[in-house]
Design an enzyme around this catalytic site. Sequence first.
Site, PDB file in Angstrom:
ATOM      1  N   SER A   1      -8.887  14.369  37.778  1.00 27.54           N
ATOM      2  CA  SER A   1      -7.862  13.746  36.936  1.00 27.54           C
ATOM      3  C   SER A   1      -7.069  12.708  37.736  1.00 27.54           C
ATOM      4  CB  SER A   1      -6.915  14.822  36.395  1.00 27.54           C
ATOM      5  OG  SER A   1      -5.910  14.250  35.591  1.00 27.54           O
TER       6      SER A   1
ATOM      7  N   LYS B   1      -0.624  15.447  38.472  1.00 27.48           N
ATOM      8  CA  LYS B   1      -1.713  15.702  37.517  1.00 27.48           C
ATOM      9  C   LYS B   1      -1.908  17.192  37.244  1.00 27.48           C
ATOM     10  CE  LYS B   1      -3.137  12.777  35.975  1.00 27.48           C
ATOM     11  NZ  LYS B   1      -2.477  11.961  34.900  1.00 27.48           N
TER      12      LYS B   1
END
EC number: 2.8.2.-
Length: 396
Positions: free
Chosen positions: A241, A152
């Site tokens: 995230s 991420k």
Amino acid sequence: MAFSRITKLDPPSRGIFRKAVVMLCSLLASFFLLHLLTESCTTTTGNSPPRGSSSRTAGLFEDLSSLRTKRLVYEWTGGSELNRYGTAARTSQVLADERATQDSELPEEALVLPPPDLVVSRRVSPRFAGKVSPLGEGSKKLPQALIIGVKKGGTRALLEFLRVHPDIRAVGAEPHFFDRNYHNGLEWYRELMPKTLEGQITMEKTPSYFVTREAPARISAMSRNTKLIVVVRDPVTRAISDYTQTLSKKPDIPSFESLTFKNRTTGLIDTSWSAIQIGIYAKHLDNWLQYFPMEQILFVSGERLISDPAGELGRVQDFLGLKRIITDKHFYFNQTKGFPCLKKAEGSSKPHCLGKTKGRTHPNIDPEVVQRLRDFYRPFNMKFYQMTGRFFGWDD
């Protein structure tokens, strides 16, 4: 004294003379055909064409006896060394134009390539420099560069952007060789790689390598010269995230806040949770520096990959020793997704953005939890800045 009578002989008729000439020519022709037959048998025995070739393919050997055709085929293959005869779809306009000038038309389906004795060099033809040849030339090599992290952080975006470069050939999927599939061996790993020509770089990306304790030693055992690229991002944003991605797959998981703390009352951060643990970059980097010098590791800012993709790609191209081909002209900013997209993707003339799994909307997180995470990461971030010699601005 009697003299014998001498009779004058008549000259041979023209018919007999013609017959003699025909017989002589036939004899010479027979010797010539016998010579050709012997040479053909020798060639067939030493280098047989592939099984299943059509009868039309046999006629190509006669065409290849032309020095002009041999030269053209040699130029088309770029001087690559061949271990046996092969067939390939002919897409070269040069050969197409040359065929049009020849008396006999070659088949459109296939072309028999010259035997190894016609090849004197392994150099790649300049016309194929930086691209895949129509013959699928080249060979599969172990990667010379790896995108090893972080999850991420922007690794998919970086890989897609890099694949625009003609001198980079990369695997699309994540092989997970050095963390999950190491038992399969290096030859298994090599077979996953795309074919590359001389001067091209083979790459792959698996972001979990950065946090896999065994990965540095395993990669070093493959090659100590491997170049490593790490895409890093504000560890707090990265953790959120990461959670957002998991939430999209498992909607019933606990809240971000409850997973962050071992005890919400005391504020003790749960570093065993992978979403938190990955962001302690300095700790993971210590493990890599035991096997690789800092000069072989490039850290790419995930934030700048969004705000200035061409600038970060310029650093990556320099690090890989490549010409700066990927520039501002390759990008446009997609307002809907909130990140840059390619005007033309690899092998396409159409714009390309990352898939719908990228750029998900993050859930609202309690600001107090976010602040506690920032306080937790601050000393690790400062250590990371010192180790890399680069300030990423996550604590402003």
